[in-house]
Design an enzyme around this catalytic site. Sequence first.
Site, PDB file in Angstrom:
ATOM      1  CG  ASN A   1      -4.930  -1.415   8.363  1.00 20.77           C
ATOM      2  OD1 ASN A   1      -4.153  -0.057   7.443  1.00 20.77           O
ATOM      3  ND2 ASN A   1      -5.489  -1.412   7.767  1.00 20.77           N
ATOM      4  CE1 TYR A   2      -3.541  -0.638   3.665  1.00 23.71           C
ATOM      5  CE2 TYR A   2      -1.907  -0.104   2.009  1.00 23.71           C
ATOM      6  CZ  TYR A   2      -3.837   0.216   2.887  1.00 23.71           C
ATOM      7  OH  TYR A   2      -4.127   1.703   1.612  1.00 23.71           O
ATOM      8  CB  THR A   3       1.288  -6.842   6.324  1.00 20.00           C
ATOM      9  OG1 THR A   3       0.352  -6.773   4.375  1.00 20.00           O
ATOM     10  CG2 THR A   3       1.735  -8.528   6.192  1.00 20.00           C
TER      11      THR A   3
ATOM     12  CE  LYS B   1      -4.675   4.946   2.137  1.00 18.79           C
ATOM     13  NZ  LYS B   1      -3.461   3.825   2.603  1.00 18.79           N
TER      14      LYS B   1
END
Length: 359
Positions: free
Chosen positions: A69-71, A98
């Site tokens: 989900n990072y960016t 993750k």
Amino acid sequence: MIAYIQNRMRYESLGNTGLLVSRLCFGTMTFGDGRGLFKAISTVDQAGADKLVKTSIDGGINFFDTADNYTEGESEKILGQSLKNLKIARKDVVIATKVYSRVGPGRNDIGASRGHIMDGVEASLRRLQTDHIDLYQIHANDYITPIEETLRALDTLVTQGKVRYIGCSNWQAWKIAKALGISEFRNLARFDTLQAYYSIAGRDLEREVVPMLESEKVGLLVWSPLAGGLLSGKFSRANQKPADSRRTNFDFPIVNKERTWKILDVMAPMAKAHGCSPARLSLAWLLAKPVVTSVIIGAKRLDQLQDNLAAVELTLTQDELRQLDEVSALDPEYPGWVLPFQGADRLDPAISRFESVIK
């Protein structure tokens, strides 16, 4: 944990495994074009990422952490491309990512269900341009999905070879212990690591989580070791909202500010004596903790990264560690305060457990 040293970097076994990872792990949350939740954090483009990854490798780091989900997945894409651009052999790096966080608008685009995990791993493998993930972590506590369902899904991925080790992040001590018991009873892959917030300004982990990790030989990966920049050197009692820090507008993680100002006051003469930043001191304090496997550092600029890398060369004296431990100590909480009281006379009947309170 077994430690090895190469050049200035040290390496530890990942939890109770034979995989060696660098004591510093490079976190890639800063990679991306600043969209959505990570608008204030992710500003590093591909060219900038290549420089940071190369500097990390040159500094002895073999461990890289990201998340789906990072960016909106851009962090994974950029990291995977950097390793390709730099011609880094896949076997020479340990990639951790993750799954759990929301990655779409659908009802099942979030969580630790078997369905979301199976979808998530395929998407991460594509973005990272690899055929396996070294450490696959459940990013948060899913209060809906049964633990056994999550563990069986992860075990399937380990059996398939798509994932080699598994971990969790931001879980309670009781839930990790329960998961370890289920894994042993059902003969499923077990959690090898916990990724958690820990810093000299935030030592809550020491109450219940750290003793559990030490007892069960689960490795600790530390996120936000500088308390969201509060320990970077920009902040002080006199300058509590510097204009050039993202924490000024995004006050996270939660920290006892008054205790932090006291810590920084004690750090100031130490930093001057060592000729280093409070950030480097903060990292060195964490690296001195036996429970810590690796500390995740993030950077947008090369000078930040180089300063963090130098933390592995900084050895604090016992007196310095004592001073830092004392000024950052947690207030006693039950049952922590009653345990030493009741155990004082366990080995020697001549010792009075009341001596410490009747003064």
